[in-house]
Design a protein around this motif. Structure first.
Motif, PDB file in Angstrom:
ATOM      1  N   ALA A   3      28.575  37.119  54.476  1.00  0.00           N
ATOM      2  CA  ALA A   3      28.353  38.511  54.846  1.00  0.00           C
ATOM      3  C   ALA A   3      28.698  39.420  53.679  1.00  0.00           C
ATOM      4  N   LYS A   4      28.030  40.559  53.605  1.00  0.00           N
ATOM      5  CA  LYS A   4      28.325  41.595  52.613  1.00  0.00           C
ATOM      6  C   LYS A   4      29.071  42.719  53.341  1.00  0.00           C
ATOM      7  N   LEU A   5      30.320  42.918  52.949  1.00  0.00           N
ATOM      8  CA  LEU A   5      31.183  43.880  53.618  1.00  0.00           C
ATOM      9  C   LEU A   5      31.538  45.022  52.682  1.00  0.00           C
ATOM     10  N   ALA A   6      31.245  46.255  53.109  1.00  0.00           N
ATOM     11  CA  ALA A   6      31.686  47.445  52.391  1.00  0.00           C
ATOM     12  C   ALA A   6      32.962  47.952  53.046  1.00  0.00           C
ATOM     13  N   ILE A   7      34.038  47.999  52.283  1.00  0.00           N
ATOM     14  CA  ILE A   7      35.305  48.558  52.756  1.00  0.00           C
ATOM     15  C   ILE A   7      35.452  49.915  52.104  1.00  0.00           C
ATOM     16  N   LEU A   8      35.406  50.947  52.924  1.00  0.00           N
ATOM     17  CA  LEU A   8      35.431  52.324  52.437  1.00  0.00           C
ATOM     18  C   LEU A   8      36.727  52.973  52.901  1.00  0.00           C
ATOM     19  N   PHE A   9      37.503  53.507  51.965  1.00  0.00           N
ATOM     20  CA  PHE A   9      38.793  54.062  52.349  1.00  0.00           C
ATOM     21  C   PHE A   9      39.034  55.399  51.658  1.00  0.00           C
ATOM     22  N   TYR A  10      39.836  56.217  52.324  1.00  0.00           N
ATOM     23  CA  TYR A  10      40.381  57.424  51.713  1.00  0.00           C
ATOM     24  C   TYR A  10      41.892  57.312  51.814  1.00  0.00           C
ATOM     25  N   SER A  11      42.591  57.636  50.733  1.00  0.00           N
ATOM     26  CA  SER A  11      44.043  57.502  50.724  1.00  0.00           C
ATOM     27  C   SER A  11      44.668  58.620  49.904  1.00  0.00           C
ATOM     28  N   THR A  12      45.572  59.354  50.518  1.00  0.00           N
ATOM     29  CA  THR A  12      46.263  60.435  49.819  1.00  0.00           C
ATOM     30  C   THR A  12      47.491  59.928  49.079  1.00  0.00           C
ATOM     31  N   ARG A  37      35.538  50.403  48.079  1.00  0.00           N
ATOM     32  CA  ARG A  37      35.153  51.715  47.556  1.00  0.00           C
ATOM     33  C   ARG A  37      36.068  52.808  48.096  1.00  0.00           C
ATOM     34  N   LYS A  38      36.493  53.693  47.208  1.00  0.00           N
ATOM     35  CA  LYS A  38      37.266  54.859  47.638  1.00  0.00           C
ATOM     36  C   LYS A  38      36.300  55.982  48.002  1.00  0.00           C
ATOM     37  N   ILE A  39      36.676  56.754  48.973  1.00  0.00           N
ATOM     38  CA  ILE A  39      35.905  57.938  49.345  1.00  0.00           C
ATOM     39  C   ILE A  39      36.375  59.092  48.463  1.00  0.00           C
ATOM     40  N   ALA A  40      35.445  59.853  47.942  1.00  0.00           N
ATOM     41  CA  ALA A  40      35.731  60.876  46.935  1.00  0.00           C
ATOM     42  C   ALA A  40      36.732  61.911  47.420  1.00  0.00           C
ATOM     43  N   GLU A  41      37.581  62.315  46.508  1.00  0.00           N
ATOM     44  CA  GLU A  41      38.535  63.392  46.765  1.00  0.00           C
ATOM     45  C   GLU A  41      37.798  64.729  46.686  1.00  0.00           C
ATOM     46  N   THR A  42      37.978  65.551  47.697  1.00  0.00           N
ATOM     47  CA  THR A  42      37.338  66.869  47.704  1.00  0.00           C
ATOM     48  C   THR A  42      38.342  68.019  47.621  1.00  0.00           C
ATOM     49  N   GLU A  52      53.144  65.512  43.210  1.00  0.00           N
ATOM     50  CA  GLU A  52      53.254  64.354  42.323  1.00  0.00           C
ATOM     51  C   GLU A  52      52.795  63.059  42.983  1.00  0.00           C
ATOM     52  N   ALA A  53      53.138  62.857  44.251  1.00  0.00           N
ATOM     53  CA  ALA A  53      52.761  61.608  44.926  1.00  0.00           C
ATOM     54  C   ALA A  53      51.244  61.514  45.092  1.00  0.00           C
ATOM     55  N   TRP A  54      50.609  62.626  45.402  1.00  0.00           N
ATOM     56  CA  TRP A  54      49.157  62.659  45.568  1.00  0.00           C
ATOM     57  C   TRP A  54      48.474  62.405  44.219  1.00  0.00           C
ATOM     58  N   LYS A  55      48.948  63.100  43.206  1.00  0.00           N
ATOM     59  CA  LYS A  55      48.399  62.940  41.856  1.00  0.00           C
ATOM     60  C   LYS A  55      48.545  61.487  41.387  1.00  0.00           C
ATOM     61  N   ALA A  56      49.705  60.879  41.652  1.00  0.00           N
ATOM     62  CA  ALA A  56      49.941  59.495  41.237  1.00  0.00           C
ATOM     63  C   ALA A  56      48.995  58.535  41.956  1.00  0.00           C
ATOM     64  N   GLN A  57      48.710  58.798  43.225  1.00  0.00           N
ATOM     65  CA  GLN A  57      47.797  57.929  43.968  1.00  0.00           C
ATOM     66  C   GLN A  57      46.375  58.035  43.417  1.00  0.00           C
ATOM     67  N   VAL A  58      45.944  59.222  43.075  1.00  0.00           N
ATOM     68  CA  VAL A  58      44.623  59.389  42.457  1.00  0.00           C
ATOM     69  C   VAL A  58      44.546  58.558  41.174  1.00  0.00           C
ATOM     70  N   PRO A  90      40.215  62.650  57.953  1.00  0.00           N
ATOM     71  CA  PRO A  90      40.324  63.776  57.025  1.00  0.00           C
ATOM     72  C   PRO A  90      38.964  64.297  56.585  1.00  0.00           C
ATOM     73  N   SER A  91      38.967  65.514  56.095  1.00  0.00           N
ATOM     74  CA  SER A  91      37.722  66.179  55.715  1.00  0.00           C
ATOM     75  C   SER A  91      36.969  65.407  54.637  1.00  0.00           C
ATOM     76  N   GLN A  92      37.689  64.693  53.781  1.00  0.00           N
ATOM     77  CA  GLN A  92      37.029  63.921  52.740  1.00  0.00           C
ATOM     78  C   GLN A  92      36.117  62.854  53.353  1.00  0.00           C
ATOM     79  N   VAL A  93      36.590  62.208  54.413  1.00  0.00           N
ATOM     80  CA  VAL A  93      35.792  61.180  55.096  1.00  0.00           C
ATOM     81  C   VAL A  93      34.601  61.822  55.795  1.00  0.00           C
ATOM     82  N   ARG A  94      34.843  62.952  56.450  1.00  0.00           N
ATOM     83  CA  ARG A  94      33.737  63.625  57.141  1.00  0.00           C
ATOM     84  C   ARG A  94      32.687  64.095  56.134  1.00  0.00           C
TER      85      ARG A  94
END
Length: 197
Positions: A3-12, A37-42, A52-58, A90-94
């Motif tokens: 199977a081909k699986l796309a795992i799409l996530f958003y993480s702050t 795949r990460k979902i784009a930061e908006t 700092e924690a958010w910036k470090a995760q990006v 979150p709005s990024q996912v929407r």
């Protein structure tokens, strides 16, 4: 047939990034071809860089490709992982979902299995509402929702959520948490294999 699986996530702050990574490992072990795949930061750069924690995760996710509609067209199945924001995704996912109208109208999201995971700061922070809200979207797509249900004893060790794994921010990813994510992922892969046969 794998199977081909796309795992799409958003993480702050990293929780859903970790969950998606656990799922990707489980899917590969089950024989699936995986696109993580990460979902784009908006959020504006000044907001992200102001925490700092958010910036470090990006920065930790810099080498992960950003999700596109082409990833969903490629995939036989999808796994979404996103934190809870006021009881919803979150709005990024929407915003990402809002780019999928062309695929949806062409029927290219239909008949593919999909599942979802989430996290929140506290145990009753809206996790179930977030997953069910995503499932409402997937129903509009005509996708086949594949929740974990009560199909493995490990689910009772992590809160007994039949909708999709949910993690409480700050809790350890112990063996039970990792196995619950892996079980949900393997179930999704098996369903994708059956529907693709």
């Amino acid at each position: 047939m794998s199977a081909k699986l796309a795992i799409l996530f958003y993480s702050t702050y990293g929780t859903n990034h970790r969950m998606a990574g656990i799922a990707a490992d489980a899917a590969r072990t089950a024989g699936a071809e995986v696109r993580l795949r990460k979902i784009a930061e908006t959020a504006p750069d000044e907001v992200v860089n102001g925490q700092e924690a958010w910036k470090a995760q990006v920065e930790r996710m810099a080498d992960i490709e950003t999700a596109t509609p082409a990833d969903l067209e490629w995939a036989d199945a999808y796994l979404f992982s996103a934190p809870t924001r006021f009881g919803q995704a979150p709005s990024q996912v929407r915003a990402f979902i809002d780019t999928l109208g062309g695929l949806w109208s062409a029927g290219k999201l239909a008949d593919k299995p999909v599942s979802a995971m989430t996290s929140a700061q506290n145990l009753h922070g809206g996790q179930e509402a977030t997953i069910l809200g995503l499932y409402t979207t997937f129903l509009h797509w005509g996708s086949v929702i594949v929740p974990p249900g009560y199909t493995d004893p490990v689910l009772y060790k992590v809160g007994g959520n039949p909708y999709g794994y949910s993690h409480t921010q700050g809790d350890e990813f112990d063996d039970a948490a990792c196995e619950a994510i892996a079980h949900q992922t393997r179930r999704l892969v098996r369903m994708a294999e059956k529907l693709s046969a």
